[in-house]
Design a protein around this motif. Structure first.
Motif, PDB file in Angstrom:
ATOM      1  N   PHE A 288    -103.989  49.640  10.192  1.00 53.84           N
ATOM      2  CA  PHE A 288    -103.731  49.094   8.857  1.00 53.84           C
ATOM      3  C   PHE A 288    -104.823  48.101   8.489  1.00 53.84           C
ATOM      4  CE2 PHE A 288     -99.586  50.144  10.666  1.00 53.84           C
ATOM      5  CZ  PHE A 288     -99.009  50.888   9.656  1.00 53.84           C
ATOM      6  N   SER A 289    -105.172  48.086   7.201  1.00 55.27           N
ATOM      7  CA  SER A 289    -106.154  47.120   6.724  1.00 55.27           C
ATOM      8  C   SER A 289    -105.690  46.535   5.398  1.00 55.27           C
ATOM      9  CB  SER A 289    -107.522  47.797   6.543  1.00 55.27           C
ATOM     10  OG  SER A 289    -108.558  46.841   6.528  1.00 55.27           O
ATOM     11  N   GLY A 290    -105.458  45.224   5.393  1.00 53.75           N
ATOM     12  CA  GLY A 290    -105.123  44.537   4.149  1.00 53.75           C
ATOM     13  C   GLY A 290    -106.377  44.344   3.316  1.00 53.75           C
ATOM     14  N   ALA A 291    -106.247  44.456   2.010  1.00 57.11           N
ATOM     15  CA  ALA A 291    -107.423  44.361   1.139  1.00 57.11           C
ATOM     16  C   ALA A 291    -107.068  43.663  -0.163  1.00 57.11           C
ATOM     17  CB  ALA A 291    -107.983  45.759   0.842  1.00 57.11           C
ATOM     18  N   SER A 292    -107.956  42.791  -0.593  1.00 54.96           N
ATOM     19  CA  SER A 292    -107.736  42.093  -1.861  1.00 54.96           C
ATOM     20  C   SER A 292    -108.543  42.722  -2.995  1.00 54.96           C
ATOM     21  CB  SER A 292    -108.084  40.607  -1.721  1.00 54.96           C
ATOM     22  OG  SER A 292    -109.408  40.428  -1.258  1.00 54.96           O
ATOM     23  N   ARG A 293    -109.019  43.929  -2.752  1.00 54.46           N
ATOM     24  CA  ARG A 293    -109.659  44.768  -3.776  1.00 54.46           C
ATOM     25  C   ARG A 293    -109.524  46.205  -3.329  1.00 54.46           C
ATOM     26  NH1 ARG A 293    -113.651  46.777  -0.948  1.00 54.46           N
ATOM     27  NH2 ARG A 293    -114.971  45.498   0.390  1.00 54.46           N
TER      28      ARG A 293
ATOM     29  N   VAL B 247     -97.345  43.558  17.189  1.00 50.64           N
ATOM     30  CA  VAL B 247     -98.266  43.775  16.075  1.00 50.64           C
ATOM     31  C   VAL B 247     -99.318  42.680  16.142  1.00 50.64           C
ATOM     32  CG1 VAL B 247     -98.535  43.998  13.578  1.00 50.64           C
ATOM     33  CG2 VAL B 247     -96.384  44.684  14.668  1.00 50.64           C
ATOM     34  N   VAL B 248    -100.582  43.060  16.201  1.00 56.26           N
ATOM     35  CA  VAL B 248    -101.681  42.099  16.282  1.00 56.26           C
ATOM     36  C   VAL B 248    -102.391  42.073  14.927  1.00 56.26           C
ATOM     37  CG1 VAL B 248    -103.817  41.466  17.449  1.00 56.26           C
ATOM     38  CG2 VAL B 248    -101.951  42.522  18.734  1.00 56.26           C
ATOM     39  N   VAL B 249    -102.453  40.889  14.321  1.00 56.90           N
ATOM     40  CA  VAL B 249    -103.032  40.741  12.990  1.00 56.90           C
ATOM     41  C   VAL B 249    -104.327  39.949  13.082  1.00 56.90           C
ATOM     42  CG1 VAL B 249    -102.643  39.985  10.617  1.00 56.90           C
ATOM     43  CG2 VAL B 249    -100.702  40.727  12.023  1.00 56.90           C
TER      44      VAL B 249
ATOM     45  N   SER C 250    -108.210  37.859   4.298  1.00 58.30           N
ATOM     46  CA  SER C 250    -107.540  36.581   4.544  1.00 58.30           C
ATOM     47  C   SER C 250    -106.492  36.316   3.476  1.00 58.30           C
ATOM     48  CB  SER C 250    -108.562  35.438   4.578  1.00 58.30           C
ATOM     49  OG  SER C 250    -109.219  35.296   3.330  1.00 58.30           O
ATOM     50  N   THR C 251    -106.692  36.870   2.287  1.00 59.06           N
ATOM     51  CA  THR C 251    -105.706  36.706   1.219  1.00 59.06           C
ATOM     52  C   THR C 251    -104.423  37.456   1.541  1.00 59.06           C
ATOM     53  OG1 THR C 251    -107.469  36.463  -0.424  1.00 59.06           O
ATOM     54  CG2 THR C 251    -105.288  37.034  -1.248  1.00 59.06           C
ATOM     55  N   VAL C 252    -104.557  38.664   2.070  1.00 66.24           N
ATOM     56  CA  VAL C 252    -103.395  39.476   2.406  1.00 66.24           C
ATOM     57  C   VAL C 252    -102.788  39.045   3.748  1.00 66.24           C
ATOM     58  CG1 VAL C 252    -102.567  41.858   2.737  1.00 66.24           C
ATOM     59  CG2 VAL C 252    -104.365  41.390   1.069  1.00 66.24           C
ATOM     60  N   PHE C 253    -103.539  38.278   4.528  1.00 59.99           N
ATOM     61  CA  PHE C 253    -103.070  37.873   5.854  1.00 59.99           C
ATOM     62  C   PHE C 253    -101.666  37.276   5.855  1.00 59.99           C
ATOM     63  CE2 PHE C 253    -102.454  34.530   9.008  1.00 59.99           C
ATOM     64  CZ  PHE C 253    -102.579  35.250  10.183  1.00 59.99           C
ATOM     65  N   PRO C 254    -101.305  36.339   4.951  1.00 64.21           N
ATOM     66  CA  PRO C 254     -99.935  35.803   5.004  1.00 64.21           C
ATOM     67  C   PRO C 254     -98.863  36.876   4.875  1.00 64.21           C
ATOM     68  CG  PRO C 254    -101.317  34.437   3.606  1.00 64.21           C
ATOM     69  CD  PRO C 254    -102.101  35.677   3.911  1.00 64.21           C
ATOM     70  N   ILE C 255     -99.144  37.918   4.080  1.00 59.64           N
ATOM     71  CA  ILE C 255     -98.189  39.018   3.941  1.00 59.64           C
ATOM     72  C   ILE C 255     -98.133  39.825   5.230  1.00 59.64           C
ATOM     73  CG2 ILE C 255     -97.655  41.126   2.664  1.00 59.64           C
ATOM     74  CD1 ILE C 255     -99.068  39.881   0.237  1.00 59.64           C
ATOM     75  N   SER C 256     -99.311  40.170   5.781  1.00 63.36           N
ATOM     76  CA  SER C 256     -99.355  40.932   7.028  1.00 63.36           C
ATOM     77  C   SER C 256     -98.662  40.168   8.147  1.00 63.36           C
ATOM     78  CB  SER C 256    -100.818  41.199   7.421  1.00 63.36           C
ATOM     79  OG  SER C 256    -101.515  41.875   6.408  1.00 63.36           O
ATOM     80  N   GLU C 257     -98.927  38.864   8.208  1.00 65.44           N
ATOM     81  CA  GLU C 257     -98.336  38.026   9.251  1.00 65.44           C
ATOM     82  C   GLU C 257     -96.819  37.961   9.118  1.00 65.44           C
ATOM     83  OE1 GLU C 257     -97.038  33.768  10.440  1.00 65.44           O
ATOM     84  OE2 GLU C 257     -97.921  34.168   8.473  1.00 65.44           O
ATOM     85  N   ALA C 258     -96.338  37.836   7.880  1.00 64.74           N
ATOM     86  CA  ALA C 258     -94.887  37.769   7.661  1.00 64.74           C
ATOM     87  C   ALA C 258     -94.210  39.054   8.131  1.00 64.74           C
ATOM     88  CB  ALA C 258     -94.600  37.533   6.177  1.00 64.74           C
ATOM     89  N   PHE C 259     -94.776  40.203   7.760  1.00 59.85           N
ATOM     90  CA  PHE C 259     -94.206  41.471   8.206  1.00 59.85           C
ATOM     91  C   PHE C 259     -94.284  41.603   9.728  1.00 59.85           C
ATOM     92  CE2 PHE C 259     -95.136  43.072   3.785  1.00 59.85           C
ATOM     93  CZ  PHE C 259     -93.812  43.301   3.456  1.00 59.85           C
TER      94      PHE C 259
ATOM     95  N   VAL D 222    -103.990  56.177   3.438  1.00 57.13           N
ATOM     96  CA  VAL D 222    -102.982  56.051   2.387  1.00 57.13           C
ATOM     97  C   VAL D 222    -103.138  54.658   1.798  1.00 57.13           C
ATOM     98  CG1 VAL D 222    -100.523  56.102   1.838  1.00 57.13           C
ATOM     99  CG2 VAL D 222    -101.438  57.609   3.624  1.00 57.13           C
ATOM    100  N   GLU D 223    -103.287  54.575   0.492  1.00 58.41           N
ATOM    101  CA  GLU D 223    -103.511  53.306  -0.214  1.00 58.41           C
ATOM    102  C   GLU D 223    -102.223  52.877  -0.913  1.00 58.41           C
ATOM    103  OE1 GLU D 223    -107.033  52.248  -3.136  1.00 58.41           O
ATOM    104  OE2 GLU D 223    -105.437  53.275  -4.236  1.00 58.41           O
ATOM    105  N   MET D 224    -101.785  51.646  -0.619  1.00 52.42           N
ATOM    106  CA  MET D 224    -100.510  51.179  -1.177  1.00 52.42           C
ATOM    107  C   MET D 224    -100.635  49.744  -1.686  1.00 52.42           C
ATOM    108  SD  MET D 224     -98.472  52.582   2.119  1.00 52.42           S
ATOM    109  CE  MET D 224     -99.841  51.949   3.082  1.00 52.42           C
ATOM    110  N   PRO D 225    -100.337  49.489  -2.965  1.00 55.89           N
ATOM    111  CA  PRO D 225    -100.275  48.105  -3.437  1.00 55.89           C
ATOM    112  C   PRO D 225     -99.095  47.390  -2.799  1.00 55.89           C
ATOM    113  CG  PRO D 225     -99.478  49.603  -5.126  1.00 55.89           C
ATOM    114  CD  PRO D 225    -100.001  50.463  -4.019  1.00 55.89           C
ATOM    115  N   VAL D 226     -99.303  46.125  -2.380  1.00 56.98           N
ATOM    116  CA  VAL D 226     -98.216  45.368  -1.747  1.00 56.98           C
ATOM    117  C   VAL D 226     -97.792  44.146  -2.543  1.00 56.98           C
ATOM    118  CG1 VAL D 226     -98.688  46.116   0.602  1.00 56.98           C
ATOM    119  CG2 VAL D 226     -99.862  44.106  -0.292  1.00 56.98           C
ATOM    120  N   ALA D 227     -98.644  43.665  -3.458  1.00 58.32           N
ATOM    121  CA  ALA D 227     -98.317  42.453  -4.220  1.00 58.32           C
ATOM    122  C   ALA D 227     -99.311  42.298  -5.349  1.00 58.32           C
ATOM    123  CB  ALA D 227     -98.352  41.218  -3.315  1.00 58.32           C
ATOM    124  N   MET D 228     -98.993  41.397  -6.266  1.00 55.43           N
ATOM    125  CA  MET D 228     -99.950  40.962  -7.268  1.00 55.43           C
ATOM    126  C   MET D 228    -100.369  39.533  -6.920  1.00 55.43           C
ATOM    127  SD  MET D 228    -100.472  43.432  -9.440  1.00 55.43           S
ATOM    128  CE  MET D 228    -101.234  42.651 -10.864  1.00 55.43           C
ATOM    129  N   ASP D 229    -101.613  39.219  -7.176  1.00 61.44           N
ATOM    130  CA  ASP D 229    -102.140  37.889  -6.866  1.00 61.44           C
ATOM    131  C   ASP D 229    -103.032  37.429  -8.006  1.00 61.44           C
ATOM    132  OD1 ASP D 229    -102.768  35.573  -5.365  1.00 61.44           O
ATOM    133  OD2 ASP D 229    -104.578  36.522  -4.582  1.00 61.44           O
TER     134      ASP D 229
END
Length: 328
Positions: free
Chosen positions: A76-81, A55-57, A34-43, A99-106
């Motif tokens: 794809f799976s957004g993760a806050s850890r 794209v279904v989020v 849910s933390t990464v959701f705003p980023i996933s939704e924006a993209f 493939v693991e990719m950092p997308v932001a700092m929080d």
């Protein structure tokens, strides 16, 4: 455009149809934190607008998202850890490489009601006293956290136990991931935490900083003192500089490596998310600290090379900075 945390369009992305129907429709499947959701939704919104590809989020939490991802239900799976070893094993059992990719700092923020004038700065020891497993059924008053605090009932809120935010908070504050009292209001919906704290002068909660930024008029963010250090407020600036510890963390996007190879739409969306000309601005619009352009370039290189695996050893680490992420 400014992307709010749970817009009507975002909710429509989440609730369009059951997963089996979505899969049959050919839509790109994203789920997770849910933390990464705003980023996933924006993209997702911007990509759909530009390409017409669906794209279904979804929001299943970091742990719930990894369960779907490691069963091959999502690309794809957004993760806050970082991914846990048990989740890596589930992926391996099902032949899923990632493939693991950092997308932001929080930053995680501890919040209180605006009328709370006694807990403007708290130590991590105080937070452990409030949220630790030993507190269950025992610590129910503010003056049990600190004798200088008033004699007031304590109401606690926080992230749900399937959330990466919960995992990281307990790891950073209590010292053991998943170790906490079980009698606080735990929810995957951060808006419930905001509502609970903003309407109760005796309440305290924890959640991702982006949700606090959206609600600055309703709640106050507590400054944190770590290891006897100065009180530091949670902001995107202090998260980026590494001053705000131990509650600063990276956010991630995991991609199914086979889907990247076999499905041109999945690869196209992945490349869109790590386009340095667009991605940093979209991340900033959601309220998170964007990584440097070079980090998005690095993520794109990992996608195109199909570099799989995690550079974390099955769990979170305290004090991970942008430079740490770029060095891996």
């Amino acid at each position: 455009m400014k992307h709010s945390l749970l817009t009507a369009s975002a909710l429509s992305l989440v609730a369009m149809a059951p997963l089996s129907v979505m899969a049959q429709s050919g839509a790109i499947q994203v789920d997770g934190s849910s933390t990464v959701f705003p980023i996933s939704e924006a993209f997702a919104e911007e990509y759909q607008n530009e390409t017409g590809n669906r794209v279904v989020v979804g929001i299943s939490g970091t742990g719930g998202g990894f369960k779907k991802f490691c069963r091959g239900e999502t690309s794809f799976s957004g993760a806050s850890r970082p991914i846990k070893n048990s989740e890596k094993e589930l992926c391996a059992e099902n032949g899923i490489e990632f493939v693991e990719m950092p997308v932001a700092m929080d930053a995680l923020a501890v919040i209180v009601h605006p009328q709370n004038d006694w807990a403007s700065c708290m130590t991590t020891d105080e937070l452990a006293t409030a949220y630790g497993p030993e507190a269950q059924g025992e610590v129910d008053n503010w003056n049990q956290i600190n004798p200088d605090y008033p004699d007031r009932d304590l109401a606690l809120f926080g992230a749900g136990t399937d959330s990466g935010t919960y995992d990281y908070f307990t790891f950073a504050v209590v010292g053991e991931e998943g170790a906490s009292r079980g009698d606080f209001t735990a929810t995957e919906d951060d808006n419930i935490t905001i509502q609970g704290v903003s309407t109760n002068p005796n309440a305290m909660g924890f959640l991702g900083l982006a949700y606090v930024e959206e609600n600055r008029s309703r709640v106050n963010a507590v400054e944190i003192s770590y290891n006897g250090g100065d009180c530091v407020a949670p902001t995107t600036e202090t998260a980026g500089s590494g001053e705000y510890q131990p509650l600063t963390r990276p956010l991630f996007m995991y991609a199914n490596a086979e889907d990247l190879k076999e499905d041109p739409q999945v690869l196209d969306f992945a490349e869109y998310m790590f386009n340095a000309d667009k991605a940093p601005q979209l991340v900033r619009e959601t309220g998170y600290l964007a990584l440097p352009d070079s980090a998005f370039d690095q993520g794109l290189a990992k996608i195109e090379a199909g570099t799989t695996g995690s550079y974390f050893d099955g769990g979170s680490e305290i004090g991970v900075s942008v430079s740490d992420l770029l060095s891996n």
